[in-house]
Enzyme design. Structure first.
Site, PDB file in Angstrom:
ATOM      1  N   ASP A 162      -0.246 -28.460 -19.649  1.00  0.00           N
ATOM      2  CA  ASP A 162      -0.561 -27.047 -19.454  1.00  0.00           C
ATOM      3  C   ASP A 162       0.651 -26.261 -19.943  1.00  0.00           C
ATOM      4  OD1 ASP A 162      -1.016 -24.497 -18.692  1.00  0.00           O
ATOM      5  OD2 ASP A 162      -1.473 -24.932 -16.592  1.00  0.00           O
ATOM      6  N   TYR A 197       1.143 -24.789 -11.083  1.00  0.00           N
ATOM      7  CA  TYR A 197       0.010 -23.864 -11.006  1.00  0.00           C
ATOM      8  C   TYR A 197      -0.743 -23.926 -12.321  1.00  0.00           C
ATOM      9  CZ  TYR A 197      -2.520 -19.380 -10.749  1.00  0.00           C
ATOM     10  OH  TYR A 197      -3.487 -18.404 -10.752  1.00  0.00           O
ATOM     11  N   LYS A 199      -0.960 -16.749 -22.245  1.00  0.00           N
ATOM     12  CA  LYS A 199       0.205 -15.863 -22.250  1.00  0.00           C
ATOM     13  C   LYS A 199       0.652 -15.461 -23.673  1.00  0.00           C
ATOM     14  CE  LYS A 199       1.327 -16.637 -17.504  1.00  0.00           C
ATOM     15  NZ  LYS A 199       1.073 -17.849 -16.737  1.00  0.00           N
TER      16      LYS A 199
HETATM   17  C1  LIG Z   1      -0.244 -18.244 -15.975  1.00  0.00           C
HETATM   18  C2  LIG Z   1      -0.609 -19.670 -15.943  1.00  0.00           C
HETATM   19  C3  LIG Z   1      -1.944 -20.093 -15.846  1.00  0.00           C
HETATM   20  C4  LIG Z   1      -3.074 -19.142 -15.609  1.00  0.00           C
HETATM   21  O1  LIG Z   1      -3.259 -18.242 -16.644  1.00  0.00           O
HETATM   22  P1  LIG Z   1      -4.097 -16.901 -16.353  1.00  0.00           P
HETATM   23  O2  LIG Z   1      -4.160 -16.256 -17.678  1.00  0.00           O
HETATM   24  O3  LIG Z   1      -3.333 -16.150 -15.319  1.00  0.00           O
HETATM   25  O4  LIG Z   1      -5.432 -17.329 -15.855  1.00  0.00           O
HETATM   26  C5  LIG Z   1      -2.202 -21.447 -15.957  1.00  0.00           C
HETATM   27  N1  LIG Z   1      -1.224 -22.331 -16.130  1.00  0.00           N
HETATM   28  C6  LIG Z   1       0.068 -21.967 -16.205  1.00  0.00           C
HETATM   29  C7  LIG Z   1       1.105 -23.003 -16.432  1.00  0.00           C
HETATM   30  C8  LIG Z   1       0.417 -20.626 -16.106  1.00  0.00           C
HETATM   31  O5  LIG Z   1       1.705 -20.282 -16.154  1.00  0.00           O
END
Ligand SMILES: *Cc1c(COP(=O)(O)O)cnc(C)c1O
Length: 431
Positions: A242, A147, A270
């Site tokens: 990511d 994701y 995060k």
């Molecule tokens: C949480 C997450 C996102 C999205 O971040 P948001 O702040 O919710 O938009 C993208 N990539 C990864 C790997 C994530 O865990």
């Protein structure tokens, strides 16, 4: 054990559903995957979270990862109060942005130049735009069960809520967008190699979670990340890690540090926001110099780099940089792993527990999990039961079988013991 009272949460959920889709501002919060009503939260402190009915829970959701210090850390709160008094946003540069960027680059040397944004979604979306602008190619590769936020074109075979709800490609995403997103199974280097041989010169970038936290916790096989690095270099494909979740989680320097791989670009979020909305993307100079106003690739944000978010991030990273902090965090995480594995073994239930640094997941399956197809074999109904019973025993886990759990510096050995006891009893009840 007497059932906890959830009266106020239930009432609020009813009201919220009239005003907000599903009563929540992010889908997995609704508990639809596990059954029952979401808890409405009043406050949180350290390792504990308190709902509006006054119940206390040991929290392993930690706002889905950011609260690595524990909730409302006094140092962060104090710095935020001071910052708020000076003004919450100026729409002009501040020294704080340089301070946070300097700290991030020190921990992630591959991010030579970076930009702050407001979420992980913005970070991945912008990194991909930069990679496309840099290479002049349109196609991207992502992996099943990863994701990367909810941008169009990334909601293809995505994990997290998209996995939970079985929406591999969301309605509302034009077919033309999704067409440029090629998907492959994670941990299958041969499949990746084949695709590059076929169409490598048309691929702008490959984006991945180096440890897949949005399908639980899937570790890369030995040599897999190295292989991706080698093949992407050969075809001039931008390798994007990511690390929105794995950043400062798998290690201080993220998965790239732990596995010693240097990606071309990195996305963070995060933890670097310390609980406020922050994302960052960055990488090689020659790619990042394409971003406006240095270059022609446009990307902007009214509140990007705002002083409150920067302050929370700076304070969080300052505390994380103290000597032995990660040693402590890893020891706690290891203790939880041992206790959970032991509880499952004693209860005689088939589970697989995986951990990468301070993130982890329990799958209800007896097979090893290497990709999303494996993860999907977890018994979601059994997980739902497990989840609901753990809540009643005062342990707050993510309300989906496909989400990682998180450890914080505030969790104590007593918390871990209580969690393991609750897990053992629950395993016995449901197996
Ligand atoms: C949480 C997450 C996102 C999205 O971040 P948001 O702040 O919710 O938009 C993208 N990539 C990864 C790997 C994530 O865990």
């Amino acid at each position: 054990m007497p059932k906890l009272n959830h009266k106020k949460s239930k009432e609020l959920f009813k009201k919220a559903k009239r005003l907000i889709p599903g009563g929540v501002n992010s889908p997995v919060r609704a508990f639809s995957a596990v059954g029952g009503n979401p808890l409405f939260i009043d406050s949180a402190k350290g390792s504990k979270i308190y709902d509006v009915d006054g119940n206390e829970y040991i929290d392993y959701v930690l706002s889905w990862g950011p609260m690595i210090l524990g909730h409302s850390h006094p140092g962060v709160v104090k710095a935020l109060k001071k910052a708020a008094e000076k003004g919450t946003s100026f729409g002009a540069p501040t020294p704080l942005e340089i301070e946070l960027a300097t700290m991030v680059r020190k921990a992630y040397p591959s991010m030579e130049v970076m930009r702050m944004v407001n979420s992980g979604t913005e970070a991945t979306m912008s990194a991909i735009r930069a990679a496309r602008g840099f290479t002049g190619r349109d196609k991207i590769i992502k992996f099943e069960g990863c994701y990367h936020g909810h941008a169009d074109g990334l909601l293809v075979k995505a994990g997290s809520g998209a996995a939970t709800f079985g929406v591999p490609t969301s309605p509302g995403v034009p077919r033309d967008y999704a067409r440029n997103t090629l998907t492959l199974p994670f941990n299958d280097l041969q499949a990746f190699k084949k695709m590059c041989e076929r169409t490598g010169k048309n691929i702008a970038c490959v984006i991945l979670e180096p440890v897949v936290g949005n399908s639980g916790c899937i570790l890369p096989k030995p040599g897999y990340l190295e292989g991706l690095r080698k093949i992407t270099s050969k075809y001039g494909i931008v390798l994007i890690f990511d690390e929105v979740m794995t950043g400062f989680r798998v290690s201080f320097g993220g998965a790239q540090r732990a596995f010693r791989i240097k990606p071309d670009m990195t996305c963070l979020g995060k933890v670097i926001g310390g609980g406020l909305p922050v994302g960052a993307y960055g990488g090689k100079k020659e790619i990042m110099r394409k971003i406006a106003p240095d270059g022609p690739v446009y990307q902007a944000g009214t509140l990007s780099g705002n002083p409150l978010a920067m302050t929370a991030g700076i304070e969080t990273l300052k505390i994380l940089s103290r000597p032995d902090t990660y040693k402590k965090l890893m020891a706690k995480s290891e203790a939880l792993e041992d206790a959970m594995k032991n509880a499952a073994k004693r209860a005689g239930i088939a589970t697989k527990f995986y951990r990468a640094g301070s993130m982890f997941c329990t799958y209800f399956t007896n097979q090893e999990v290497y990709n999303f197809t494996d993860a999907a074999k977890t018994d979601t109904a059994l997980f739902g039961k497990f989840f609901r019973k753990m809540i009643e025993k005062g342990v707050n886990l993510a309300p989906s079988a496909f989400e990682a759990g998180f450890m914080s510096l505030a969790h104590s050995q007593a918390d871990i013991n209580k969690t393991a006891r609750a897990a053992y009893e629950t395993f016995k009840e449901i197996s």
